[in-house]
Design an enzyme around this catalytic site. Structure first.
Site, PDB file in Angstrom:
ATOM      1  N   CYS A 116      45.845  29.354  50.776  1.00  0.00           N
ATOM      2  CA  CYS A 116      44.923  28.778  49.772  1.00  0.00           C
ATOM      3  C   CYS A 116      45.503  27.544  49.079  1.00  0.00           C
ATOM      4  O   CYS A 116      44.773  26.813  48.406  1.00  0.00           O
ATOM      5  CB  CYS A 116      44.566  29.824  48.730  1.00  0.00           C
ATOM      6  SG  CYS A 116      43.929  31.326  49.463  1.00  0.00           S
ATOM      7  N   HIS A 256      41.964  26.557  42.767  1.00  0.00           N
ATOM      8  CA  HIS A 256      41.560  27.437  43.866  1.00  0.00           C
ATOM      9  C   HIS A 256      40.729  28.571  43.265  1.00  0.00           C
ATOM     10  O   HIS A 256      41.065  29.127  42.223  1.00  0.00           O
ATOM     11  CB  HIS A 256      42.802  27.991  44.562  1.00  0.00           C
ATOM     12  CG  HIS A 256      42.480  29.094  45.513  1.00  0.00           C
ATOM     13  ND1 HIS A 256      41.505  28.968  46.471  1.00  0.00           N
ATOM     14  CD2 HIS A 256      42.966  30.366  45.630  1.00  0.00           C
ATOM     15  CE1 HIS A 256      41.415  30.104  47.145  1.00  0.00           C
ATOM     16  NE2 HIS A 256      42.282  30.965  46.651  1.00  0.00           N
ATOM     17  N   ASN A 286      35.967  33.423  47.720  1.00  0.00           N
ATOM     18  CA  ASN A 286      37.252  32.771  48.018  1.00  0.00           C
ATOM     19  C   ASN A 286      37.168  32.146  49.413  1.00  0.00           C
ATOM     20  O   ASN A 286      37.076  32.873  50.404  1.00  0.00           O
ATOM     21  CB  ASN A 286      38.363  33.824  47.936  1.00  0.00           C
ATOM     22  CG  ASN A 286      39.749  33.256  48.183  1.00  0.00           C
ATOM     23  OD1 ASN A 286      39.892  32.148  48.713  1.00  0.00           O
ATOM     24  ND2 ASN A 286      40.772  34.002  47.819  1.00  0.00           N
TER      25      ASN A 286
HETATM   26  N1  ACO Z   1      33.934  47.996  44.914  1.00  0.00           N
HETATM   27  C1  ACO Z   1      34.147  49.038  44.117  1.00  0.00           C
HETATM   28  N2  ACO Z   1      35.383  49.465  43.796  1.00  0.00           N
HETATM   29  C2  ACO Z   1      36.439  48.791  44.314  1.00  0.00           C
HETATM   30  C3  ACO Z   1      36.268  47.676  45.150  1.00  0.00           C
HETATM   31  C4  ACO Z   1      34.952  47.291  45.454  1.00  0.00           C
HETATM   32  N3  ACO Z   1      34.684  46.244  46.251  1.00  0.00           N
HETATM   33  N4  ACO Z   1      37.486  47.215  45.491  1.00  0.00           N
HETATM   34  C5  ACO Z   1      38.388  48.001  44.887  1.00  0.00           C
HETATM   35  N5  ACO Z   1      37.757  48.966  44.175  1.00  0.00           N
HETATM   36  C6  ACO Z   1      38.326  50.037  43.380  1.00  0.00           C
HETATM   37  C7  ACO Z   1      39.705  50.392  43.832  1.00  0.00           C
HETATM   38  O1  ACO Z   1      39.651  51.298  44.925  1.00  0.00           O
HETATM   39  C8  ACO Z   1      40.274  51.043  42.581  1.00  0.00           C
HETATM   40  O2  ACO Z   1      39.810  52.371  42.502  1.00  0.00           O
HETATM   41  P1  ACO Z   1      40.784  53.553  41.992  1.00  0.00           P
HETATM   42  O3  ACO Z   1      41.117  53.186  40.572  1.00  0.00           O
HETATM   43  O4  ACO Z   1      39.940  54.744  42.141  1.00  0.00           O
HETATM   44  O5  ACO Z   1      41.967  53.508  42.909  1.00  0.00           O
HETATM   45  C9  ACO Z   1      39.614  50.242  41.453  1.00  0.00           C
HETATM   46  O6  ACO Z   1      38.477  49.600  42.049  1.00  0.00           O
HETATM   47  C10 ACO Z   1      40.517  49.203  40.825  1.00  0.00           C
HETATM   48  O7  ACO Z   1      41.183  48.512  41.879  1.00  0.00           O
HETATM   49  P2  ACO Z   1      42.149  47.315  41.603  1.00  0.00           P
HETATM   50  O8  ACO Z   1      42.739  46.823  42.875  1.00  0.00           O
HETATM   51  O9  ACO Z   1      43.074  47.680  40.468  1.00  0.00           O
HETATM   52  O10 ACO Z   1      41.101  46.244  41.066  1.00  0.00           O
HETATM   53  P3  ACO Z   1      41.400  44.879  40.385  1.00  0.00           P
HETATM   54  O11 ACO Z   1      40.733  44.842  39.096  1.00  0.00           O
HETATM   55  O12 ACO Z   1      42.848  44.502  40.479  1.00  0.00           O
HETATM   56  O13 ACO Z   1      40.602  43.873  41.340  1.00  0.00           O
HETATM   57  C11 ACO Z   1      40.927  42.310  43.125  1.00  0.00           C
HETATM   58  C12 ACO Z   1      40.928  43.787  42.704  1.00  0.00           C
HETATM   59  C13 ACO Z   1      39.551  41.756  42.893  1.00  0.00           C
HETATM   60  C14 ACO Z   1      41.293  42.233  44.596  1.00  0.00           C
HETATM   61  C15 ACO Z   1      41.957  41.540  42.274  1.00  0.00           C
HETATM   62  O14 ACO Z   1      43.170  42.226  42.252  1.00  0.00           O
HETATM   63  C16 ACO Z   1      42.189  40.134  42.747  1.00  0.00           C
HETATM   64  O15 ACO Z   1      41.341  39.281  42.645  1.00  0.00           O
HETATM   65  N6  ACO Z   1      43.408  39.806  43.234  1.00  0.00           N
HETATM   66  C17 ACO Z   1      43.795  38.481  43.601  1.00  0.00           C
HETATM   67  C18 ACO Z   1      43.290  38.059  44.939  1.00  0.00           C
HETATM   68  C19 ACO Z   1      43.692  36.620  45.210  1.00  0.00           C
HETATM   69  O16 ACO Z   1      43.839  35.837  44.313  1.00  0.00           O
HETATM   70  N7  ACO Z   1      43.898  36.224  46.419  1.00  0.00           N
HETATM   71  C20 ACO Z   1      44.293  34.836  46.604  1.00  0.00           C
HETATM   72  C21 ACO Z   1      44.920  34.598  47.793  1.00  0.00           C
HETATM   73  S1  ACO Z   1      43.963  35.064  49.155  1.00  0.00           S
HETATM   74  C22 ACO Z   1      44.594  34.271  50.546  1.00  0.00           C
HETATM   75  O17 ACO Z   1      45.545  33.556  50.519  1.00  0.00           O
HETATM   76  C23 ACO Z   1      43.856  34.555  51.789  1.00  0.00           C
END
Ligand code: ACO
Length: 331
Positions: A116, A256, A286
């Site tokens: 990214c 980004h 993204n």
């Molecule tokens: N729908 C419903 N529930 C979900 C989903 C979904 N799509 N995805 C995850 N959950 C659940 C999880 O299973 C978890 O449940 P649990 O508590 O029962 O275990 C709960 O939601 C919380 O999960 P977290 O992973 O803690 O959720 P978080 O608030 O951290 O959000 C996310 C996850 C959106 C992926 C976030 O961490 C994020 O944006 N991370 C950064 C990603 C990024 O910036 N990537 C950039 C680089 S990508 C590249 O280079 C290709």
């Protein structure tokens, strides 16, 4: 060799697939909800390529628009850099495929993979070539087909990503305008947090994936989240210091687009209002290295930026990598 000059943006363009995949569509595919995706990510919909269409076709259209915007002919381009982590082929490179289709017969061409952060890495390369006078026109195309590497059964990742391309033609600009500074960095020891295996997959990666030997995108979202917020602040502050500017001198940050909560978290750390940070994440999700050139194209066409404005561009992602730049808008 020409005389040295400033390097700035001469033309911009973007292209997306027609197919829109909404959060409601995803509700029918995995155990998720529109409410969860909107609240936790800020994404409402993303564009997805048809399975039989290669991603470089988006890059071709974006590149043609950028050249038309700059009123520069394809034969005049000296170098094409395609930033991508989802090349259609490892060889020929995406840049060679695009070079051939747009008819940039005199251009050198290579792909650059910094995930990214790719567009900022590409900008720093273009800046060296143009400033030194070695090349006149460098075309950077951020071109991604993430739908082709996403596991559509994994709700942790499939709701986040989309396909798209953004192209920017860089060339000589008047004194005082264009790229003021760039900064790039990497922390390879954290690379295990986002993986897309290609010709090999390590035992550690298989273990992290719960024993699955799949060639799809895998991510430890919360680790990347924490890294992203901190690095956006660090990289933005670093380029401000390097340029001898303060946040008051900046009109807009074009970052980004990964998660609205990352952008808001970084804005808070930088002590700036959320509306100083450009976002179009709700429409595209993204799109990796395409998101900054697409953001620039959108901000420019929406007339949010005008000549003389200072912008910070900042990216982070797989590798892990990061990069930031300050540019004084010259169009
Ligand atoms: N729908 C419903 N529930 C979900 C989903 C979904 N799509 N995805 C995850 N959950 C659940 C999880 O299973 C978890 O449940 P649990 O508590 O029962 O275990 C709960 O939601 C919380 O999960 P977290 O992973 O803690 O959720 P978080 O608030 O951290 O959000 C996310 C996850 C959106 C992926 C976030 O961490 C994020 O944006 N991370 C950064 C990603 C990024 O910036 N990537 C950039 C680089 S990508 C590249 O280079 C290709």
């Amino acid at each position: 060799m020409n005389k040295t000059c400033n390097c700035g943006i001469l033309g911009l363009g973007s292209c997306f697939p027609k197919k829109v995949l909404t959060n409601h569509d995803l509700e029918k595919m995995v155990d998720t909800s529109n409410e969860w995706i909107t609240k936790r990510t800020g994404i409402s919909e993303r564009r997805i390529l048809d399975e039989d269409v290669p991603a470089h076709k988006l890059g071709v259209e974006a590149a043609k628009k950028a050249l038309a915007d700059a009123k520069v002919e394809p034969e005049e381009v000296d170098l094409i850099i395609v930033t991508t982590e989802t090349p259609d082929y490892l060889t020929p490179s995406m840049s060679c495929l695009i070079q051939s289709e747009i008819g940039a017969t005199k251009a050198a061409a290579f792909d650059l993979n910094a995930a990214c952060s790719g567009f900022i890495y590409g900008m720093s390369v273009a800046n060296q070539f143009i400033r030194s006078g070695f090349y006149k026109y460098v075309l950077i195309v951020g071109c991604e087909g993430l739908s082709k590497v996403v596991d559509w059964k994994d709700r942790n990742t499939c709701v986040l990503f989309g396909d798209g391309a953004g192209a920017v033609l860089f060339g000589p600009v008047e004194e005082g305008c264009g790229i003021i500074t760039t900064y790039t960095g990497a922390a390879g020891e954290l690379g295990k947090n986002i993986t897309i295996p290609c010709c090999y997959i390590s035992p550690e990666d298989i273990e992290a994936r719960g024993g699955e030997n799949k060639r799809t995108l895998w991510m430890d979202g919360s680790e990347v989240f924490k890294f992203a917020v901190k690095i956006m602040e660090h990289a933005s502050t670093k380029v401000l210091d390097d340029a001898g500017l303060t946040m008051d001198d900046i009109k807009l940050i074009v970052p980004h687009q990964a998660n609205i909560r990352i952008l808001e978290g970084a804005a808070k750390r930088l002590n700036i209002p959320n509306d100083k940070v450009f976002s179009n994440l709700h429409r595209y999700g993204n799109i990796s290295s395409a998101s900054i050139p697409v953001g620039l194209t959108d901000a420019y066409s929406q007339k949010i930026i005008s000549k003389g404005d200072n912008l910070i561009l900042v990216g982070f992602g797989g590798g892990l990598t990061w990069g930031a730049a300050i540019i004084r808008w010259n169009k």
